[in-house]
Design a protein around this motif. Structure first.
Motif, PDB file in Angstrom:
ATOM      1  N   GLY A   1      87.477  11.290  -2.417  1.00 52.32           N
ATOM      2  CA  GLY A   1      87.530   9.895  -2.841  1.00 52.32           C
ATOM      3  C   GLY A   1      87.873   8.958  -1.698  1.00 52.32           C
ATOM      4  O   GLY A   1      87.673   9.273  -0.520  1.00 52.32           O
TER       5      GLY A   1
ATOM      6  N   ASP B   1      83.926  18.474  -4.367  1.00 53.10           N
ATOM      7  CA  ASP B   1      84.200  17.275  -5.147  1.00 53.10           C
ATOM      8  C   ASP B   1      83.331  17.320  -6.393  1.00 53.10           C
ATOM      9  O   ASP B   1      82.285  17.973  -6.412  1.00 53.10           O
ATOM     10  N   GLN B   2      83.753  16.609  -7.444  1.00 58.72           N
ATOM     11  CA  GLN B   2      82.963  16.553  -8.662  1.00 58.72           C
ATOM     12  C   GLN B   2      81.664  15.780  -8.476  1.00 58.72           C
ATOM     13  O   GLN B   2      80.742  15.925  -9.273  1.00 58.72           O
ATOM     14  N   LYS B   3      81.604  14.955  -7.434  1.00 57.33           N
ATOM     15  CA  LYS B   3      80.400  14.164  -7.172  1.00 57.33           C
ATOM     16  C   LYS B   3      79.561  14.851  -6.087  1.00 57.33           C
ATOM     17  O   LYS B   3      79.944  14.834  -4.914  1.00 57.33           O
ATOM     18  N   PRO B   4      78.432  15.435  -6.450  1.00 60.98           N
ATOM     19  CA  PRO B   4      77.605  16.149  -5.472  1.00 60.98           C
ATOM     20  C   PRO B   4      77.175  15.278  -4.300  1.00 60.98           C
ATOM     21  O   PRO B   4      77.018  15.776  -3.177  1.00 60.98           O
ATOM     22  N   GLU B   5      76.998  13.972  -4.540  1.00 62.96           N
ATOM     23  CA  GLU B   5      76.544  13.102  -3.451  1.00 62.96           C
ATOM     24  C   GLU B   5      77.593  12.973  -2.352  1.00 62.96           C
ATOM     25  O   GLU B   5      77.244  12.808  -1.179  1.00 62.96           O
ATOM     26  N   LEU B   6      78.873  13.050  -2.716  1.00 66.58           N
ATOM     27  CA  LEU B   6      79.915  13.008  -1.701  1.00 66.58           C
ATOM     28  C   LEU B   6      79.932  14.290  -0.886  1.00 66.58           C
ATOM     29  O   LEU B   6      80.095  14.263   0.341  1.00 66.58           O
TER      30      LEU B   6
END
Length: 324
Positions: A9, A30-35
């Motif tokens: 984050g 991270d839960q967001k693959p794009e990160l």
């Protein structure tokens, strides 16, 4: 030393970036693959889940938004903790909860360190942020080389839990500073003072603070984007109030600050930036607290420097025989 990092984050992504910039072997999750994709494009590894990250690395760092999130991740990692594994908790969390999780880690032969950061996202981005570390001295010595890649000033605070206790205290102070800066700026505007002159008067006087010299600029610009949201600050100042309650300290300002931030959250949204709190006074007075010449985002213009341990006044520095 192979390092896993969970939580990319606003703060975590910048800390993980410091590891990459300093040529540390790091894998991210991270839960967001794009990160995650942004980091793997820069040479980082990744893992299928938190358990795999713990299994395949010597150290795993977590930087997550809540104690509940940290507990959930630890429940995944715990079966993979073996003697020699280290967990660095860089989230802002409850000191009782970090002690509970640290005990579970110790039962499996691992070691836990609570090491939250302070100084703002802009300093996390340059490796100039400050780090508190709560753990035994021998453990601190083992992780200090890694911590000095992540931040500039590193303070050993004592046993596990002490770093988290101090961290929520600093966030309480920062929130109190923010509210007084808002009241000062709005009052000076109402009194007919030029706001850029007001900013400078505050900066060069006994009334200055880190919060004023950073967040007041974002308020006056109008962006108010400090990369920190009201739900997070309410979590942190609530944790500070919990510490006071546990220790029977009858705080007076803290409950008022919590009520003000809750009102701001109700008005402007759970994920509103903390600096949006000034809108309560703008709405009440009809005044606009803006001035030319202030930045829309904070940029750390200090060059990155090697990190180092700092010592409290009067505290003798450890000798080589004591592990330094």
């Amino acid at each position: 030393m192979k390092v896993g990092f969970i939580g990319l984050g606003n703060v975590g992504g910048k800390l993980a970036g410091s590891l990459l910039r300093n040529a540390i072997d790091v894998s991210v999750l991270d839960q967001k693959p794009e990160l995650v994709a942004k980091f793997t494009a820069r040479g980082a590894g990744t893992a299928a889940n938190a358990a795999a990250l713990m299994r395949d690395n010597d150290v795993v760092i977590t930087c997550l938004p809540s104690p509940a999130a940290s507990a959930a991740v630890m429940s995944e990692m715990l079966p993979e903790i073996t003697p020699g594994k280290i967990w660095l908790e860089m989230s802002t969390t409850d000191e009782a909860e970090i002690r509970r999780l640290a005990a579970l880690v110790a039962e499996r032969g691992g070691t836990a360190v609570d090491c939250p950061v302070s100084g703002g996202c802009h300093r996390a981005d340059t490796g100039n942020i400050s780090i508190f570390a709560g753990c035994e001295r021998a453990t601190f010595e083992a992780v200090l080389p890694l911590l000095t890649r992540l931040g500039r000033r590193v303070l050993h605070t004592g046993p596990v839990g002490t770093a988290s206790t101090l961290k929520v205290m600093t966030n309480y102070l920062a929130t109190a500073n923010l509210l007084t800066c808002c009241e000062a700026l709005v009052t000076m505007k109402a009194a007919g003072m030029d706001l850029a002159t007001t900013y400078e008067a505050m900066k060069i006087s006994s009334g200055t603070s880190f919060v004023h010299e950073t967040e007041s600029q974002l308020i006056l610009n109008g962006s108010r984007d400090v990369s920190f949201t009201m739900d997070l600050i309410l979590k942190d100042i609530g944790l500070f109030q919990t510490i006071a309650d546990r220790n029977n300290v009858p705080l007076e300002l803290s409950p008022m600050i919590i009520d003000i931030m809750k009102d701001g959250q109700a008005r402007y949204g759970t994920r509103a930036n903390t600096d949006d709190i000034i809108r309560r006074l703008e709405d009440a007075t009809g005044l606009s607290i803006l001035a030319d010449g202030f930045p829309a985002e904070l940029i750390d213009d200090e060059p990155e420097e090697p990190g180092y341990e700092v010592f409290p006044p009067g505290r003798p520095q450890p000798t080589a025989a004591e592990g330094r």
